[in-house]
Structure formats: C-alpha cells, structure tokens
Design a protein around this motif. Structure first.
Motif: not given
Length: 75
Positions: A5-19
């Motif tokens: 599993x890898x967590x992918x996130x946006x540094x600017x928009x915390x709500x933009x993320x995925x596993x």
C-alpha cells in the motif's frame, strides 16, 4: 519497486489523497460492499490468498480447480 500500500497526497489540498495498492500478481480484486469477492479465469493450481481489511492482513493457502466455484470464509 515493491508491492504493498502507498499513500498518495497533495501538499496543497489535504482532501486530495488516495491509497494505492501495487501487486506483482495479475490476480487482484476488490471486495463488494457485502465483503464478497471473486477472481475470474484463474488457472488451476496452489495459491496464497491474501486479504487486506483496513490495517489487518489475513492469508490462507488455497487450491483452485478447473471450473469450480469455492466459497471461502476468511477470519
């Protein structure tokens, strides 16, 4: 480079993320809302079935036979 599993996130928009789950196996599926799942067109043979549920990981040795449907209970 590694499965898991890898967590992918946006540094600017915390709500933009995925596993994201990366696997070296061609036999990967997602469970339905009921928890059921299926694999289609698997060749007969011995396999290690791994199930990920939240932070839990379960695994079980299974044997797939030609043209058979098998109900498995994973605990």
């Amino acid at each position: 480079k590694r499965e898991g599993f890898y967590h992918v996130g946006c540094d600017i928009h915390p709500a933009m993320s995925a596993e994201v789950f990366a696997s070296t196996s061609p036999y990967v599926t997602l469970a339905a809302e009921t928890g059921s799942f299926e694999f289609v067109d698997m060749p007969p043979g011995a396999y290690t079935l791994k199930v990920f549920a939240g932070v839990r990981q379960m695994q079980r040795e299974i044997t797939v036979t030609g043209g058979a449907e098998t109900d498995l209970e994973i605990k």
